[in-house]
Design an enzyme around this catalytic site. Structure first.
Site, short mmCIF file in Angstrom:
data_model
loop_
_atom_site.label_atom_id
_atom_site.label_comp_id
_atom_site.label_asym_id
_atom_site.label_seq_id
_atom_site.Cartn_x
_atom_site.Cartn_y
_atom_site.Cartn_z
CB THR A 1 -140.00 2.09 -54.41
OG1 THR A 1 -139.01 3.09 -54.67
CG2 THR A 1 -140.38 1.41 -55.72
CG HIS A 2 -138.44 2.44 -49.97
ND1 HIS A 2 -138.16 1.50 -48.99
CD2 HIS A 2 -137.74 2.07 -51.07
CE1 HIS A 2 -137.30 0.62 -49.48
NE2 HIS A 2 -137.04 0.93 -50.74
#
Length: 423
Positions: free
Chosen positions: A141-142
């Site tokens: 994520t990110h």
């Protein structure tokens, strides 16, 4: 669309000659209906049916003088007919009775081809997902390591996205597969509604319920928006494979031929060029969707501002999407996957991917959340996460990727249901 991104079966549907073939079919069906109404003689209908489809080159030649494609088509079509037959052609019709009804027929066929292609991509993704259901990898994520997942789970999410696109395309096909043979402002002033009913039924089309002179352009906007969404879903697949192909990651690699050369200067390069190409083509489709939304609001019963846009956008959108989805299917089918690299990525951070499990278990044991969170965060920042946890008395033996996959069966069951659609 330039030949580089055009496959022949879709490109042919939008060729000039295919358009004139569709127009001829509409004219014959309209004349047939008029004959059934007793307004066109049987002998004239027979000669109208026998007349050949005008050659595209001849229509273009006549258009240089007339500056009107439909009139040029009609002139070319009627050239082989005697005058007492030609006068019955296009009886009571206006230009877009011909153009839009034929267009609805062409778009329905193009939708069918694109839907079939998208269904193959869905099936390929689902099969590859099943193959790699237990191939453990790190979720990100990110762009940063998060928790373990599986590569099959990643592919399943893409398969369901394509499935939604298939459903959107089917709905858009229903909305765009319509015609109208209703006269200059849609009032059937000079033509019996039976002609429209007969023509559209023969072509497998619905009827525009309250026509102006044209089929409403929100239908076409919906269609190209659905195509652009399909393109964005393909782009999502392409971006993921590109990110996973990076040298320092190298969890997957695009299929290559023995003759592949990646750089004119650097022989070692193995660039994810297919994924990059698919990403670029998705941008074109989004632009086409915006242009088609501009076509919805026409002046009064119609103007011609939509025509030039559609001549470019409709063939291009279908051709690009067909090429893009076909290429994506080959990419997924022949993708090389490196499970050992995926597992190494999880191990590379020394157990950091397990921090959420530690947090959840410690919270269940009691204690103040902020204190527990900061203690685990400090262990993560120590450079020896698992060692710090063990030093604090935590048993790290149960921290494995499979700790995070205990409920994957529910997703796998959904995937199996999706796979059954293609069997």
């Amino acid at each position: 669309m330039i030949p580089r991104y055009a496959l022949p079966e879709m490109a042919e549907l939008f060729s000039d000659q295919a358009r004139y073939t569709a127009w001829t079919e509409v004219e014959v069906l309209a004349s047939q209906a008029q004959t059934l109404l007793g307004r066109v003689p049987e002998a004239a209908l027979a000669r109208i049916r026998q007349a050949p489809v005008p050659r595209a080159a001849r229509v273009a030649e006549l258009e240089r003088d007339r500056d009107h494609e439909i009139l040029s088509f009609l002139a070319a079509y009627c050239e082989t007919m005697p005058d007492d037959t030609a006068r019955w052609v296009h009886l009571g019709m206006t230009s877009y009775d011909l153009v839009d009804t034929a267009l609805g027929h062409t778009l329905a066929r193009a939708c069918d081809l694109l839907i079939d292609t998208a269904v193959r991509l869905r099936a390929t993704l689902a099969e590859k997902a099943a193959e790699h259901w237990d191939t453990v990898c790190i979720g990100r994520t990110h762009g940063m390591h998060a928790e373990p997942t599986t590569f099959g789970h990643k592919l399943a999410s893409f398969a369901f996205a394509i499935d939604r696109s298939v459903r959107r395309l089917r709905d858009a096909r229903e909305q765009v597969a319509v015609g109208t043979v209703s006269g200059s402002v849609g009032t059937y002033a000079l033509i019996d509604p039976f002609v429209e009913e007969h023509v559209c039924a023969a072509l497998g089309l619905g009827v525009e319920p309250a026509p102006s002179q044209v089929v409403a352009r929100d239908r076409h906007a919906q269609l190209v928006a659905a195509i652009a969404t399909l393109g964005a879903c393909v782009e999502q697949i392409a971006v993921e494979t590109r990110l996973l192909s990076r040298t320092e990651v190298r969890e997957v690699e695009e299929p290559r031929t023995a003759a592949y050369q990646g750089s004119s200067a650097m022989p070692h390069k193995r660039n994810p060029t297919t994924g990059e190409r698919l990403t670029g083509l998705a941008r074109l489709l989004r632009g086409h969707a915006a242009a088609m939304l501009e076509n919805v609001a026409l002046w009064h019963e119609r103007d011609l501002s939509h025509s030039s846009v559609e001549r470019v956008v409709l063939p291009d959108a279908f051709t690009v999407a067909h090429y893009q989805v076909t290429a994506a299917t080959a990419l997924v089918r022949d993708l090389t996957v490196f499970p050992e690299r995926m597992r190494a990525a999880i191990d590379h951070t020394g157990g950091l991917a397990y921090s959420s499990a530690v947090l959840a278990e410690q919270l269940q044991s009691g204690g103040e959340r902020e204190t527990i969170y900061r203690t685990i965060q400090s262990a993560a920042d120590s450079g020896d996460f698992l060692g710090a946890l063990r030093g604090a008395g935590y048993d790290t033996g149960a921290l494995t990727p499979h700790r995070f996959l205990s409920h994957q069966d529910i997703i796998r069951k959904r995937l199996e249901e999706l796979r059954e659609l293609d069997h």
